[in-house]
Design a protein around this motif. Structure first.
Motif, PDB file in Angstrom:
ATOM      1  N   VAL A  46       0.902  -1.140  -0.201  1.00  0.00           N
ATOM      2  CA  VAL A  46       0.286  -0.145  -0.063  1.00  0.00           C
ATOM      3  C   VAL A  46       0.873   1.010  -0.080  1.00  0.00           C
TER       4      VAL A  46
ATOM      5  N   LEU B 261       0.494   3.764  -2.585  1.00  0.00           N
ATOM      6  CA  LEU B 261      -0.025   5.263  -2.688  1.00  0.00           C
ATOM      7  C   LEU B 261      -0.167   6.053  -1.928  1.00  0.00           C
TER       8      LEU B 261
ATOM      9  N   ARG C 129       2.415   5.586  -7.441  1.00  0.00           N
ATOM     10  CA  ARG C 129       1.301   5.458  -7.107  1.00  0.00           C
ATOM     11  C   ARG C 129       1.438   6.101  -9.157  1.00  0.00           C
TER      12      ARG C 129
ATOM     13  N   ALA D 206      -7.540  -1.750  -2.393  1.00  0.00           N
ATOM     14  CA  ALA D 206      -5.975  -1.420  -1.552  1.00  0.00           C
ATOM     15  C   ALA D 206      -7.121  -2.653  -0.176  1.00  0.00           C
TER      16      ALA D 206
ATOM     17  N   ASP E 183      -7.855  -2.284   3.728  1.00  0.00           N
ATOM     18  CA  ASP E 183      -8.737  -0.857   4.495  1.00  0.00           C
ATOM     19  C   ASP E 183      -7.894  -1.350   5.302  1.00  0.00           C
TER      20      ASP E 183
ATOM     21  N   VAL F  60      -4.170  -0.388   4.920  1.00  0.00           N
ATOM     22  CA  VAL F  60      -4.132   1.787   4.472  1.00  0.00           C
ATOM     23  C   VAL F  60      -4.614   2.674   5.856  1.00  0.00           C
ATOM     24  N   GLN F  61      -5.609   1.753   6.310  1.00  0.00           N
ATOM     25  CA  GLN F  61      -5.672   3.063   7.597  1.00  0.00           C
ATOM     26  C   GLN F  61      -4.192   2.742   9.051  1.00  0.00           C
TER      27      GLN F  61
ATOM     28  N   GLU G  19      -2.787   9.064   2.283  1.00  0.00           N
ATOM     29  CA  GLU G  19      -3.871   9.265   1.413  1.00  0.00           C
ATOM     30  C   GLU G  19      -4.722   8.279  -0.108  1.00  0.00           C
ATOM     31  N   LEU G  20      -5.275   8.908  -0.623  1.00  0.00           N
ATOM     32  CA  LEU G  20      -5.794   8.097  -1.532  1.00  0.00           C
ATOM     33  C   LEU G  20      -6.795   7.712  -2.313  1.00  0.00           C
TER      34      LEU G  20
ATOM     35  N   LEU H 227      -9.540   4.357  -6.091  1.00  0.00           N
ATOM     36  CA  LEU H 227      -9.347   3.006  -4.924  1.00  0.00           C
ATOM     37  C   LEU H 227     -10.018   2.624  -4.873  1.00  0.00           C
TER      38      LEU H 227
ATOM     39  N   LEU I  34     -11.357   0.198  -1.181  1.00  0.00           N
ATOM     40  CA  LEU I  34     -11.042   0.544  -0.190  1.00  0.00           C
ATOM     41  C   LEU I  34     -11.543  -1.693   0.553  1.00  0.00           C
TER      42      LEU I  34
END
Length: 99
Positions: free
Chosen positions: A37, A40, A47, A61, A63, A66-67, A72-73, A77, A79
């Motif tokens: 990830v 991103l 990216r 991706a 979640d 990413v969290q 920033e997405l 994308l 999740l």
């Protein structure tokens, strides 16, 4: 035959992401999880490469990953959680995990 490609390794340590992007078919999807990830991150070449993918290729991706990294997405994308990961695996004809 549509394939779900799963990447979990950092895009900064080897060429798996760039190789995967070259092999994606128009009906394929890419799922980033784990350190993948980091591709991103705004402003990085990885990216930018993801943003240049054909619109027909779905980008997902995990979640939780990413969290955990506070990224920033991109707007394209989607999740997914772990049940969503399983659902994607069943939706595509094949799953290719880039080990």
């Amino acid at each position: 035959m549509a394939t779900l490609h799963v990447l979990s390794h950092s895009p900064f340590t080897d060429s798996r992401l760039s190789t995967c992007l070259r092999l994606l078919g128009s009906q394929d999807a890419l799922l980033l999880c784990g350190d993948a990830v980091y591709a991103l991150q705004p402003g990085c070449a990885q990216r930018h490469a993801l943003e240049l993918m054909a619109d027909s290729i779905a980008l997902y991706a995990l979640d939780e990953d990413v969290q955990a990294r506070g990224l920033e997405l991109p707007t394209r994308l989607t999740l997914v959680d772990y049940p969503g990961f399983v659902a994607l695996s069943c939706q595509y004809d094949k799953v290719n995990t880039w080990l």
